[in-house]
Structures are given as structure tokens and as C-alpha cells.
Design a protein around this motif. Structure first.
Motif, mmCIF file in Angstrom:
data_model
loop_
_atom_site.group_PDB
_atom_site.id
_atom_site.type_symbol
_atom_site.label_atom_id
_atom_site.label_comp_id
_atom_site.label_asym_id
_atom_site.label_seq_id
_atom_site.Cartn_x
_atom_site.Cartn_y
_atom_site.Cartn_z
ATOM 1 N N GLY A 110 0.819 -1.208 0.000
ATOM 2 C CA GLY A 110 0.000 0.000 0.000
ATOM 3 C C GLY A 110 0.856 1.262 0.000
ATOM 4 O O GLY A 110 0.581 2.211 -0.740
ATOM 5 N N PHE A 111 1.893 1.267 0.814
ATOM 6 C CA PHE A 111 2.755 2.447 0.861
ATOM 7 C C PHE A 111 3.615 2.577 -0.395
ATOM 8 O O PHE A 111 3.919 3.680 -0.829
ATOM 9 N N LYS A 112 3.971 1.460 -0.988
ATOM 10 C CA LYS A 112 4.735 1.510 -2.241
ATOM 11 C C LYS A 112 3.879 2.117 -3.349
ATOM 12 O O LYS A 112 4.359 2.941 -4.128
ATOM 13 N N THR A 113 2.607 1.717 -3.390
ATOM 14 C CA THR A 113 1.685 2.219 -4.410
ATOM 15 C C THR A 113 1.508 3.725 -4.302
ATOM 16 O O THR A 113 1.415 4.411 -5.309
ATOM 17 N N THR A 114 1.475 4.235 -3.077
ATOM 18 C CA THR A 114 1.282 5.675 -2.876
ATOM 19 C C THR A 114 2.613 6.426 -2.782
ATOM 20 O O THR A 114 2.639 7.586 -2.398
ATOM 21 N N TYR A 120 7.021 2.447 3.252
ATOM 22 C CA TYR A 120 7.209 1.212 2.480
ATOM 23 C C TYR A 120 8.434 0.453 2.981
ATOM 24 O O TYR A 120 8.369 -0.751 3.223
ATOM 25 N N THR A 121 9.546 1.160 3.149
ATOM 26 C CA THR A 121 10.795 0.522 3.579
ATOM 27 C C THR A 121 10.624 -0.135 4.950
ATOM 28 O O THR A 121 11.068 -1.267 5.157
ATOM 29 N N VAL A 122 9.973 0.566 5.866
ATOM 30 C CA VAL A 122 9.763 0.020 7.217
ATOM 31 C C VAL A 122 8.921 -1.244 7.161
ATOM 32 O O VAL A 122 9.289 -2.273 7.736
ATOM 33 N N PHE A 123 7.789 -1.203 6.444
ATOM 34 C CA PHE A 123 6.915 -2.383 6.397
ATOM 35 C C PHE A 123 7.503 -3.511 5.564
ATOM 36 O O PHE A 123 7.298 -4.682 5.875
ATOM 37 N N HIS A 124 8.243 -3.174 4.532
ATOM 38 C CA HIS A 124 8.904 -4.218 3.740
ATOM 39 C C HIS A 124 9.942 -4.937 4.607
ATOM 40 O O HIS A 124 10.026 -6.161 4.597
ATOM 41 N N TRP A 125 10.718 -4.154 5.357
ATOM 42 C CA TRP A 125 11.697 -4.749 6.271
ATOM 43 C C TRP A 125 10.998 -5.622 7.303
ATOM 44 O O TRP A 125 11.438 -6.736 7.592
ATOM 45 N N MET A 126 9.902 -5.113 7.880
ATOM 46 C CA MET A 126 9.153 -5.890 8.879
ATOM 47 C C MET A 126 8.641 -7.195 8.268
ATOM 48 O O MET A 126 8.679 -8.244 8.918
ATOM 49 N N HIS A 127 8.155 -7.120 7.031
ATOM 50 C CA HIS A 127 7.644 -8.322 6.353
ATOM 51 C C HIS A 127 8.756 -9.359 6.219
ATOM 52 O O HIS A 127 8.561 -10.540 6.555
#
Length: 170
Positions: A110-114, A120-127
Motif C-alpha cells: 500500500g505504501f509503495k503504491t502511494t 514502504y521501507t519500514v513495512f517491507h523490512w518488517m515483512h
């Protein structure tokens, strides 16, 4: 309709069903189309929802099944009675793990899209971190169960790995 039927006849099709059968030959065979469509849909959903390709998600399921089956065998060796409570706990844990993977992947996407790069980086890392940690936790649990199954102390295989890592680092 006459114009389209002429085109069909130009390509030697006797009608629309024959064209459809030519475009999707699996429709001639019972259940193949439904199975193919279902499998393709599931693979796409797994990719979109969990951010894992089919093989990685399959590996995640394999380690979870290995944890469950090795846990059942280890509990029999420890002469523990099988309980639906433990199975429920395992099911809850798997659901919890999948929710964590899903939420972090969805937020990252979602953050990458927007184009919100920091989020995005924080949630991608968390994923990535949570997915790796979940797999690691399942591997540790399987190794503990295998230690019990092989008649060793519960921490036997974990200690062996820790010793190997320590030797490498020294």
C-alpha cells in the motif's frame, strides 16, 4: 452475427463452441479447467496477500506441517495424551503467523503504491524480518521435537547448531 460466422468458417471452425475449445482445449476434459483456474487463482492470491511465491509459501506450509507432525510424535514419546487444546494452540499460532505476514506485506504494498518510501521501507523490512523469524521459530520447534524423538535432550540439536556458529565466529 453473419460477419463473425464467416470469419469462423474461414478458419475452419464449425461454430463458437469449436473456437472456444480450440482456445481453451482443457475445457474438453472434465475438471481440468476448474482445477487449473482454482490453482492459478490460489497462487496469485498467495503472491498478492503474503508476498511469497508459490514455492516459498509451500515451504512455509511444509515447515508448519513438519512442526505439527513432529510435535505429535514427540508428545507420544513423552507419553503425553493428545489434546485438542494443543492442536487449537497450534492452529491459533499458524493463523497468527499468517496474519503478521499478510498485514506487513499489505501495508508495504500500500505504501509503495502511494510512493511513501519511508513507510514502504519500514513495512517491507518488517515483512522480511517476521517471515524469516517465523520460519526460524518453526525450525527450532522441529529440531526440539526431533531431539526428543531421537531420545536426546530437547536442546540437543539447537546446541549443536549454536556450537557450530560459535566455532565459525571464533
Amino acid at each position: 452475427m453473419g460477419y463473425f460466422e464467416k470469419i469462423l468458417k474461414t478458419f475452419a471452425y464449425s461454430g463458437w463452441p469449436e473456437l472456444a475449445s480450440s482456445l481453451a482445449p482443457s475445457t474438453k476434459y472434465e475438471h481440468i479447467t476448474v482445477m487449473g483456474f482454482t490453482l492459478s487463482s490460489i497462487i496469485v492470491l498467495v503472491q498478492v496477500m503474503f508476498g511469497l511465491d508459490a514455492l516459498a509459501f509451500f515451504a512455509l506450509l511444509v515447515i508448519m506441517v513438519a512442526e505439527l507432525s513432529s510435535g505429535i510424535i514427540a508428545s507420544k514419546i513423552r507419553k503425553e495424551k493428545f489434546s485438542s487444546m494443543k492442536l487449537s494452540r497450534f492452529t491459533f499460532k499458524v493463523a497468527y503467523y499468517l496474519v503478521l505476514i499478510f498485514v506487513t506485506n499489505t501495508m508495504a504494498n500500500g505504501f509503495k503504491t502511494t510512493e511513501q518510501e519511508l513507510a514502504y521501507t519500514v513495512f517491507h523490512w518488517m515483512h522480511l524480518f517476521l517471515t524469516i523469524q517465523i520460519v526460524l521459530e518453526n525450525i527450532v520447534s522441529v529440531l526440539e521435537n526431533l531431539s526428543v524423538i531421537s531420545g536426546k535432550e530437547k536442546t540437543h540439536w539447537i546446541r549443536k547448531i549454536q556450537d557450530k556458529i560459535q566455532n565459525i565466529l571464533n
